[in-house]
Design a protein around this motif. Structure first.
Motif, short mmCIF file in Angstrom:
data_model
loop_
_atom_site.label_atom_id
_atom_site.label_comp_id
_atom_site.label_asym_id
_atom_site.label_seq_id
_atom_site.Cartn_x
_atom_site.Cartn_y
_atom_site.Cartn_z
N ALA A 158 0.83 -1.21 0.00
CA ALA A 158 0.00 0.00 0.00
C ALA A 158 0.86 1.26 0.00
CB ALA A 158 -0.93 0.00 1.21
N SER A 159 2.02 1.19 0.68
CA SER A 159 2.85 2.39 0.71
C SER A 159 3.56 2.62 -0.62
CB SER A 159 3.87 2.31 1.85
OG SER A 159 4.68 1.18 1.68
N LEU A 160 3.55 1.61 -1.51
CA LEU A 160 4.11 1.84 -2.84
C LEU A 160 3.18 2.70 -3.69
CD1 LEU A 160 5.46 -1.69 -3.85
CD2 LEU A 160 6.77 0.31 -3.20
N GLY A 161 1.88 2.68 -3.35
CA GLY A 161 0.90 3.43 -4.13
C GLY A 161 1.23 4.90 -4.23
N VAL A 162 1.87 5.44 -3.20
CA VAL A 162 2.18 6.86 -3.19
C VAL A 162 3.18 7.23 -4.30
CG1 VAL A 162 4.06 6.81 -1.53
CG2 VAL A 162 2.62 8.80 -1.64
N TYR A 163 4.03 6.25 -4.68
CA TYR A 163 4.98 6.51 -5.76
C TYR A 163 4.25 6.84 -7.07
CZ TYR A 163 8.93 4.96 -3.01
OH TYR A 163 9.88 4.86 -2.06
N GLY A 164 3.19 6.09 -7.33
CA GLY A 164 2.42 6.34 -8.56
C GLY A 164 1.93 7.78 -8.60
N ILE A 165 1.45 8.26 -7.45
CA ILE A 165 0.90 9.61 -7.38
C ILE A 165 2.01 10.65 -7.55
CG2 ILE A 165 -0.14 11.24 -5.79
CD1 ILE A 165 -1.83 8.92 -4.76
N VAL A 166 3.13 10.45 -6.86
CA VAL A 166 4.22 11.42 -6.96
C VAL A 166 4.80 11.45 -8.37
CG1 VAL A 166 6.53 11.97 -6.16
CG2 VAL A 166 4.82 11.25 -4.55
N LEU A 167 5.01 10.26 -8.94
CA LEU A 167 5.58 10.20 -10.30
C LEU A 167 4.63 10.86 -11.30
CD1 LEU A 167 7.11 6.62 -10.41
CD2 LEU A 167 8.28 8.80 -10.11
N ALA A 168 3.32 10.59 -11.15
CA ALA A 168 2.35 11.19 -12.06
C ALA A 168 2.38 12.71 -11.95
CB ALA A 168 0.95 10.66 -11.75
N GLY A 169 2.38 13.21 -10.73
CA GLY A 169 2.35 14.64 -10.52
C GLY A 169 3.60 15.33 -11.02
N TRP A 170 4.74 14.70 -10.79
CA TRP A 170 5.99 15.32 -11.18
C TRP A 170 6.19 15.27 -12.70
CZ3 TRP A 170 10.40 13.42 -13.57
CH2 TRP A 170 11.49 14.29 -13.56
N SER A 171 5.90 14.09 -13.30
CA SER A 171 6.23 13.91 -14.71
C SER A 171 5.31 14.74 -15.61
CB SER A 171 6.14 12.44 -15.09
OG SER A 171 4.81 12.02 -15.01
N SER A 172 4.12 15.11 -15.12
CA SER A 172 3.21 15.89 -15.97
C SER A 172 3.76 17.28 -16.28
CB SER A 172 1.86 16.06 -15.28
OG SER A 172 1.29 14.82 -15.01
N ASN A 173 4.68 17.76 -15.44
CA ASN A 173 5.24 19.09 -15.60
C ASN A 173 4.15 20.15 -15.58
OD1 ASN A 173 7.05 21.12 -15.88
ND2 ASN A 173 7.90 20.44 -17.83
N ASN A 174 3.19 19.96 -14.69
CA ASN A 174 2.08 20.88 -14.55
C ASN A 174 2.06 21.34 -13.11
OD1 ASN A 174 -0.65 21.63 -13.75
ND2 ASN A 174 -1.29 20.92 -15.75
N LYS A 175 1.79 22.62 -12.89
CA LYS A 175 1.91 23.13 -11.51
C LYS A 175 0.85 22.53 -10.58
CE LYS A 175 4.03 27.09 -13.42
NZ LYS A 175 3.66 27.67 -14.72
N TYR A 176 -0.36 22.38 -11.10
CA TYR A 176 -1.42 21.79 -10.26
C TYR A 176 -1.07 20.36 -9.89
CZ TYR A 176 -4.11 25.67 -12.14
OH TYR A 176 -4.54 26.90 -12.49
N SER A 177 -0.58 19.61 -10.89
CA SER A 177 -0.23 18.21 -10.63
C SER A 177 0.84 18.12 -9.57
CB SER A 177 0.33 17.56 -11.90
OG SER A 177 -0.55 17.70 -12.94
N LEU A 178 1.86 18.97 -9.70
CA LEU A 178 2.97 18.90 -8.76
C LEU A 178 2.50 19.21 -7.34
CD1 LEU A 178 6.09 18.49 -8.75
CD2 LEU A 178 6.22 20.94 -8.43
N LEU A 179 1.68 20.26 -7.20
CA LEU A 179 1.18 20.61 -5.88
C LEU A 179 0.36 19.48 -5.30
CD1 LEU A 179 0.15 24.34 -6.25
CD2 LEU A 179 1.79 23.39 -4.64
N GLY A 180 -0.50 18.89 -6.14
CA GLY A 180 -1.33 17.78 -5.68
C GLY A 180 -0.49 16.62 -5.23
N ALA A 181 0.56 16.30 -6.00
CA ALA A 181 1.41 15.16 -5.68
C ALA A 181 2.17 15.40 -4.38
CB ALA A 181 2.38 14.90 -6.82
N MET A 182 2.69 16.64 -4.20
CA MET A 182 3.45 16.93 -2.97
C MET A 182 2.56 16.82 -1.75
SD MET A 182 6.45 17.45 -3.93
CE MET A 182 7.15 17.99 -2.38
#
Lengths: 119, 326
Positions: free
Chosen positions: B126-150
Motif C-alpha cells: 500500500a505504501s508503494l501506491g504513493v509513488y504512482g501519485i508522486v511520479l504522475a504529478g511530477w512527470s506531468s510538468n504541470n503546476k497543479y499536478s505537482l502541488l497535488g502530488a506533494m
C-alpha cells in the motif's frame, strides 16, 4: 512457504497483463490520435503556461519526511514485538516502552522547534 | 498438481474479476448514494436505474484520445498509472474472504494465499501506491499536478504512521501477522470491542490514506483542478480512478479482517458476511464524502502528527499494560 509468494507473483502478473492489455492493446486500437501543439501544451486554465514546474520544493516537506522515517522504522520494530508479546513477558514490555519514549523525545523536540507547524 | 494449478488460476480469475466489478460498481453506488443524500436521483438513463452506467463510462474512456503533454517526462508519465494501480490490486492476494468450502468433493481455501506476514505485505504494498501519485504529478510538468502530488505524499506518509501503529494492539492480541490467523483469533470476540481506539484511528487514517473527503486535499477540485492527474486522459485516467476505488475496497476489507471478525458471523455463509461488512465500510466512506467539508492543510497535518500519533502510541501502552497485568 515460497509457494505462497509464487501465488502473489502470479496475481501480480495477472494485474500487469490486465493493465498493459487495456492501455496498449484495447485502448490503442479504439482511440483516435490527432495531436496538435495546442492540445499537447500543459494545462494552466487556458493560459499559455508560464515557466516549468520542475522547481525546488519547500523545505517543510523534507522535515515531515525526516520525522516520518524515524517513526516508520519504529513501526517495523513494533510489529515483531507485538506478535511475540505473549511469550516475551513484562521485561520486553518495559524495554519497548523505553525505546518508544526515546523516540517520543525526538517528536517532542521536533514539535517544540516548530517542525510540525505548517506555515 | 495440474488440478491444483487449475484451481489456483480459477481463484485468481474470480478474485480479480470480482474486484474489478466491485470497483466499477462502486462508482455507481457512490453516485446513487450521494444522489439520495442530496435529494436527487443520480444516474438513471443507462439501463435500469443507471445500472449500466459504469460500463458506459468505461467504454467511453476506452474510446478517448490519449494525450501526452509535449513538456512531460514521457517515460515516467507512461509508467505512473501502472505504479499506481498495481499495488492497489495485488493487496487482494492475501485477504481472506472465507475459510474453506467443499466444491465437487475438494476442499478449497477462500483466499488466494495465506502468507504468514500478510498484514506486513499489505502495508508494504500500500505504501508503494504513493509513488504512482508522486511520479504522475511530477512527470506531468504541470503546476497543479505537482502541488497535488506533494500534498498527497506528505499526507500519506503522515497518516501511514498512525495507521501502522493503530493495528499493533490487534497484533498483540492475535499473536500473528497472518490475516487468516487474525480472523480466527476473533472467533470469540471481535477486536473492535477490545480495541475501540485502535479501530477509530485506523478508520480515520484509512480515509486519509485513500485521499477521500474530508481528507481529499490532493485533488481539491476547487483549487487544484484535479490534483496529480490533471494531464491524464483516456485509459490512463481510468486507471488512476480505478486505483483510488480499489484502495477503498482494500482498506475496507482490511478493516473488516482486523476489527470486525472477517468472514465470521451467524446464519449467513462466510463470504456473504465478509461482503456485507466490506460494503458497510464502503457506504461509510460515501456517507462521509456527502457529509463533511474539506480540512485545511495545516489542520490535516497537525491532526495527524499531534493527535493521532500520540494517541496511537498511548493505545499501545494501555493495551500492553492491561495484557501484562493479566
Amino acid at each position: 512457504m515460497a509457494a505462497d509468494y509464487a501465488y502473489v507473483g502470479l496475481f501480480l502478473l495477472v494485474g500487469i497483463l490486465f493493465v498493459v492489455f487495456t492501455i496498449e492493446v484495447l485502448s490503442r486500437l479504439l482511440r483516435p490520435s490527432r495531436p496538435n501543439p495546442e492540445k499537447l501544451s500543459t494545462y494552466e486554465c487556458g493560459e499559455r503556461p508560464i515557466g516549468g514546474s520542475w522547481i525546488q520544493f519547500h523545505v517543510r516537506y523534507y522535515l515531515y519526511a525526516l520525522v516520518y522515517i524515524v517513526f516508520a522504522v519504529e513501526t517495523v520494530f513494533l510489529f515483531p514485538w507485538a506478535v511475540a508479546f505473549h511469550r516475551l513477558g513484562f521485561f520486553a514490555f518495559i524495554e519497548m516502552m523505553i525505546f518508544i519514549a526515546i523516540l517520543l523525545v525526538g517528536l517532542a523536540y521536533a514539535w517544540k522547534k516548530g517542525a510540525l507547524e505548517w506555515v | 498438481m495440474f488440478e491444483f494449478i487449475i484451481i489456483m488460476l480459477v481463484k485468481i480469475a474470480v478474485v480479480f474479476g470480482a474486484l474489478l466489478l466491485t470497483v466499477a460498481y462502486l462508482t455507481w453506488l457512490e453516485r446513487k448514494v450521494i444522489g439520495d443524500i442530496q435529494v436527487r436521483l443520480g444516474p438513471m438513463r443507462v439501463g435500469y436505474h443507471g445500472l449500466l452506467q459504469p460500463i458506459a463510462d468505461g467504454l467511453k474512456l476506452l474510446f478517448k484520445e490519449d494525450i501526452i503533454p509535449a513538456e512531460a517526462d514521457r517515460t515516467v508519465y507512461l509508467l505512473a498509472p501502472l505504479v499506481a494501480i498495481i499495488p492497489a490490486l495485488i493487496s487482494f492476494a492475501v485477504i481472506p474472504f472465507g475459510s474453506q468450502v467443499k466444491i465437487l468433493g475438494r476442499t478449497i481455501d477462500l483466499y488466494i494465499t495465506d502468507v504468514n506476514i500478510g498484514i506486513l505485505f499489505i502495508f508494504a504494498v500500500a505504501s508503494l501506491g504513493v509513488y504512482g501519485i508522486v511520479l504522475a504529478g511530477w512527470s506531468s510538468n504541470n503546476k497543479y499536478s505537482l502541488l497535488g502530488a506533494m500534498r498527497s505524499s506528505a499526507q500519506m506518509i503522515s497518516y501511514e504512521l498512525s495507521m501502522g501503529l493503530s493495528i499493533v494492539g490487534v497484533l498483540m492480541m492475535a499473536q500473528s501477522l497472518s490475516l487468516v490467523q487474525i480472523v480466527k483469533a476473533q472467533s470469540v470476540v471481535w477486536f473492535i470491542l477490545l480495541q475501540p481506539v485502535g479501530f477509530l484511528i485506523y478508520l480515520i487514517c484509512a480515509v486519509a490514506e485513500t485521499n477521500r473527503a474530508p481528507f481529499d486535499l490532493p485533488e481539491a477540485e476547487t483549487e487544484l483542478v484535479a490534483g496529480f492527474h490533471v494531464e491524464y486522459s483516456s485509459m490512463k485516467f481510468a486507471l488512476f480512478f480505478l486505483a483510488e476505488y480499489a484502495n477503498i475496497v482494500t482498506v475496507s476489507a482490511l478493516a473488516t479482517t482486523l476489527f470486525l471478525g472477517g468472514w465470521q458471523g451467524p446464519l449467513l455463509p462466510p463470504v456473504a458476511w465478509f461482503l456485507l461488512k466490506v460494503f458497510a465500510f464502503i457506504f461509510l466512506f460515501v456517507w462521509l464524502r456527502a457529509t463533511l467539508p474539506r480540512f485545511r492543510y495545516d489542520q490535516l497535518m497537525g491532526f495527524g502528527w499531534k493527535v493521532l500519533l500520540p494517541v496511537s502510541l498511548a493505545n499501545i501502552l494501555v493495551t500492553g499494560l492491561i495484557m501484562a497485568w493479566r
